[in-house]
Each structure stands twice: as structure tokens, then as C-alpha cells.
Design a protein around this motif. Sequence first.
Motif, short mmCIF file in Angstrom:
data_model
loop_
_atom_site.label_atom_id
_atom_site.label_comp_id
_atom_site.label_asym_id
_atom_site.label_seq_id
_atom_site.Cartn_x
_atom_site.Cartn_y
_atom_site.Cartn_z
N THR A 36 0.85 -1.18 0.00
CA THR A 36 0.00 0.00 0.00
C THR A 36 0.88 1.23 0.00
O THR A 36 1.76 1.38 0.86
N ILE A 37 0.63 2.09 -0.98
CA ILE A 37 1.29 3.38 -1.06
C ILE A 37 0.38 4.37 -0.35
O ILE A 37 -0.71 4.67 -0.82
N HIS A 38 0.82 4.85 0.80
CA HIS A 38 0.02 5.79 1.58
C HIS A 38 0.41 7.21 1.19
O HIS A 38 1.58 7.52 0.98
N LYS A 61 2.10 -6.16 -6.87
CA LYS A 61 0.80 -5.62 -6.50
C LYS A 61 0.97 -4.39 -5.62
O LYS A 61 1.74 -4.41 -4.66
N ALA A 62 0.20 -3.33 -5.97
CA ALA A 62 0.22 -2.12 -5.15
C ALA A 62 -1.11 -1.41 -5.27
O ALA A 62 -1.82 -1.54 -6.26
N THR A 63 -1.43 -0.66 -4.23
CA THR A 63 -2.60 0.20 -4.22
C THR A 63 -2.21 1.49 -3.54
O THR A 63 -1.27 1.51 -2.73
N ALA A 64 -2.88 2.57 -3.86
CA ALA A 64 -2.62 3.86 -3.22
C ALA A 64 -3.85 4.24 -2.39
O ALA A 64 -4.97 4.18 -2.88
N ILE A 65 -3.60 4.62 -1.15
CA ILE A 65 -4.69 4.97 -0.24
C ILE A 65 -4.34 6.26 0.50
O ILE A 65 -3.25 6.39 1.06
N GLN A 66 -5.30 7.18 0.52
CA GLN A 66 -5.14 8.44 1.23
C GLN A 66 -5.65 8.31 2.65
O GLN A 66 -6.71 7.73 2.89
N ALA A 67 -4.90 8.86 3.59
CA ALA A 67 -5.34 8.89 4.98
C ALA A 67 -4.53 9.92 5.75
O ALA A 67 -3.31 10.01 5.58
#
Length: 100
Positions: A36-38, A61-67
Motif C-alpha cells: 500500500t502506497i500511503h 501488487k500495489a494500491t494507493a490509499i489516502q489517509a
Amino acid sequence: MLSLAGKVAIVTSSGRENGIRAAIAHVLAERGAAVTIHYFSNSTADRAAEVANKINKSGSKATAIQADLTDPKAAKYLVEKTMEAFKTDKIDILGKQADL
């Protein structure tokens, strides 16, 4: 080389394509981890997406998530969205700002 196949990682503040945390995310992905790319704010969303896209294009595998991790609810959101994205019930690796 240590294999991280099947592991799931969150690397906080890794959404800057030229940053050290993005480089760490790339290494984790190269070794087999789903990452996860934060990123913190909307202003860096495109950059974070590009980091994730580059990892995905390499076959990992990667995903980008804002927080906003100053909010405990956002931290929980980041973990939940990561588990949802990679269809898992745990996080194996957490690279937080103080560690990196």
C-alpha cells in the motif's frame, strides 16, 4: 535475497515517486510483497497513483490509499482498505515514518 511473497505491507508517506519511502515500497514489491502506497492529501494523489502504477506494471501488487494519520480513525481506515485491496485479514509489514 529475502522473499516476501504473500506478505502485505503498508509504507506510510510513500506517495512521492522520488522519495526514500517510495523506494522502500518498490523494494518490498520486488521481493514479492503486496504494497500500500500511503499518501496524506489530495495534492499528492496523482504522484501516489503513479508510484502504485509503476509497481503494478512491474508485475507486483500495489494500491494507493489516502489517509490523514493524525486521526486514529484514518489509521484504521488505511489498514481496513489495505486488507480489502489485497483480500487478506492481516498486515505483515508496517513501515511508518518514525521507522523509515
